[in-house]
Design an enzyme around this catalytic site. Structure first.
Site, PDB file in Angstrom:
ATOM      1  N   HIS A 116       0.843  -1.200   0.000  1.00  0.00           N
ATOM      2  CA  HIS A 116       0.000   0.000   0.000  1.00  0.00           C
ATOM      3  C   HIS A 116       0.883   1.257   0.000  1.00  0.00           C
ATOM      4  O   HIS A 116       0.698   2.162  -0.825  1.00  0.00           O
ATOM      5  CB  HIS A 116      -0.893  -0.060   1.247  1.00  0.00           C
ATOM      6  CG  HIS A 116      -1.742   1.149   1.467  1.00  0.00           C
ATOM      7  ND1 HIS A 116      -3.110   1.118   1.315  1.00  0.00           N
ATOM      8  CD2 HIS A 116      -1.448   2.408   1.843  1.00  0.00           C
ATOM      9  CE1 HIS A 116      -3.599   2.308   1.586  1.00  0.00           C
ATOM     10  NE2 HIS A 116      -2.615   3.108   1.909  1.00  0.00           N
ATOM     11  N   GLU A 117       1.852   1.309   0.906  1.00  0.00           N
ATOM     12  CA  GLU A 117       2.735   2.482   1.000  1.00  0.00           C
ATOM     13  C   GLU A 117       3.629   2.608  -0.224  1.00  0.00           C
ATOM     14  O   GLU A 117       3.938   3.707  -0.677  1.00  0.00           O
ATOM     15  CB  GLU A 117       3.588   2.415   2.270  1.00  0.00           C
ATOM     16  CG  GLU A 117       2.802   2.440   3.570  1.00  0.00           C
ATOM     17  CD  GLU A 117       1.887   3.650   3.701  1.00  0.00           C
ATOM     18  OE1 GLU A 117       2.202   4.719   3.140  1.00  0.00           O
ATOM     19  OE2 GLU A 117       0.835   3.520   4.349  1.00  0.00           O
TER      20      GLU A 117
END
Ligand code: ZN
Length: 359
Positions: free
Chosen positions: A67-68
Site C-alpha cells: 500500500h505504501e
C-alpha cells in the site's frame, strides 16, 4: 535509543521497521491463533495454527508495505522525493517530501494506496478458492484484511488517504487552503460520529476516532500556517534592533534586563561575533552570581533574512526552540520568535477575512 531499523530496500526505497511493530506482530499472531475463520485459524491443529498465524501476520504487513509502496512510486513519478517507508504500530508511513499542491497529482498519489490494497484483496479472494483448506483460510483472511485496509483508508478524513482525495477534489473548485479546511472539518465530523458510535458498539472505534480527529486538526494547522506564513519573509517581521548580551554578564543583571525589556532570549556576542544564545529557560536553575557564558547554549541556530516565515516556523518546531537569530553574511540582522510568528499569523488571518490583498 534507536527505535527503527532498516530491513531492506525495494525500488531504491528504504524500508524501516519501528520497534512497536514487534509488539503488534505478536498481538496479531495471538489474535489469529485464538480466532475462528475468517479472522483466524482456531479450527486447525496447534502446529498448523501457529504456522498460519505467523505467516498471516507477516503477509499482513506485506500488504501494508505494498500500500505504501504504491503511494511512493506514484509520488516519485511526480518528482516527489521519497525518503523511505516506516512500518509501525498503526500501519505504514511513506516518508515523502512535500506532496504537490496540484490537485490531480495529489489525487493520484492518494488513491494509489487504497487501489493497491483492493487489488491485493481481490487477488487473495480469488486464491481463497484453492481447495486446500489451510491455504484457503490464509488467503481468505488476507483478502478481508486488505479490503478493510482499502475501505478504512478511503474514509474522507485526514490523516487517511480519503482526506487527501477529498481535498484534491475540492481544490479543483476553491483555494488549497479552503479545500484543506473543508476536508479537515469533514474529517472532524466523521471522527465525532465514529466516537459516538464507538461508545455504544466498539471501544476500538473511540481510539481510531481520536487519531482521526488529531490528524485532521494537525493537517489544517500546518496548511494554514504554511499558506499564511509562506508568503512572508523573515526580514519583514523580525525584530531588528536586537539587544545583545556579553558572555561575562552576571545572571542577576540579565534577569533585571529581562524584566525591563520583556524579551525572553538574547544573542550572546563577543568581539562582534555571535557565540551563543541565552533564554529564560537557561537561567531557571542558575546561580545569580554565575555568568551568561556558563549557562548559554552554544549551538546557535540561524536563518537568513530572505527565508520565509514558514521556514522559520518549521526550524523552530524541528529544533524545539522558541527563537532564531537572523544572520546574513555572518552579521547579526535580527531575531524572530515563535510569538512573533503567531501574532503575524493572527493579523494576516484577520486581513484575509477582511478581504485585503496580501503583498
Ligand atoms: Zn495510504
Amino acid at each position: 535509543m534507536r527505535t527503527s531499523f532498516r530491513i531492506f530496500e525495494v525500488f531504491g526505497i528504504e524500508v524501516k521497521v519501528h520497534v512497536s511493530l514487534i509488539a503488534i506482530l505478536a498481538l496479531f499472531i495471538y489474535a489469529f491463533y485464538v480466532s475462528y475463520p475468517p479472522f483466524g485459524f482456531a479450527n486447525f491443529p496447534p502446529t498448523t495454527r501457529i504456522i498460519l498465524a505467523v505467516v498471516a501476520s507477516i503477509l499482513m504487513f506485506g500488504g501494508i508495505l505494498a500500500h505504501e509502496l504504491a503511494h511512493s512510486l506514484v509520488a516519485r513519478r511526480f518528482g516527489v522525493k521519497v525518503k523511505g517507508i516506516l512500518l509501525f504500530i498503526f500501519g505504514g508511513l511513506a516518508m515523502m517530501d512535500k506532496i504537490p499542491e496540484s490537485p490531480r497529482e495529489e489525487f493520484q498519489i492518494a488513491i494509489a494506496g487504497p487501489g493497491m490494497s483492493f487489488l491485493i484483496g481481490f487477488i487473495c479472494l480469488a486464491l481463497a478458492y484453492i481447495p486446500i483448506k489451510e491455504i484457503s483460510a490464509l488467503f481468505m483472511l488476507l483478502a478481508y484484511f486488505n479490503i478493510i485496509l482499502g475501505v478504512f483508508n478511503l474514509i474522507p478524513a485526514f490523516p487517511m488517504d480519503g482526506g487527501r482525495v477529498l481535498r484534491s477534489i475540492l481544490a479543483g473548485r476553491m483555494s488549497y487552503l479552503r479545500a484543506t479546511r473543508a476536508a479537515a472539518e469533514t474529517g472532524k465530523m466523521i471522527a465525532v460520529l465514529m466516537g459516538i458510535f464507538g461508545l455504544f458498539y466498539n471501544p476500538w472505534l473511540i481510539l481510531i476516532a481520536l487519531f482521526v480527529y488529531m490528524g485532521a486538526n494537525e493537517e489544517e494547522r500546518v496548511v494554514t500556517l504554511e499558506n499564511v506564513l509562506g508568503n512572508v519573509k523573515v526580514k519583514d517581521i523580525m525584530t531588528k534592533d536586537v539587544i545583545t548580551v556579553t558572555p561575562d554578564m552576571k545572571i542577576s543583571e540579565l534577569v533585571e534586563m529581562m524584566l525591563k525589556n520583556k524579551h525572553l532570549g538574547y544573542p550572546v556576542v563577543q568581539d562582534g561575533k555571535i557565540v551563543g544564545i541565552v533564554t529564560l529557560k537557561d537561567i531557571i536553575n542558575a546561580n545569580p552570581d554565575s555568568t551568561v557564558g556558563e549557562v548559554m547554549s552554544k549551538e546557535v541556530i540561524t536563518i537568513s533574512p530572505d527565508a520565509t516565515a514558514f521556514e522559520a516556523f518549521k526550524l523552530m518546531s524541528e529544533k524545539n526552540i522558541g527563537r532564531i537569530i537572523v544572520v546574513e553574511n555572518g552579521e547579526l540582522k535580527g531575531i524572530i520568535s515563535r510569538s512573533d510568528l503567531m501574532r503575524v499569523t493572527e493579523i494576516l488571518e484577520v486581513m484575509e477575512v477582511l478581504g485585503w490583498k496580501r503583498s
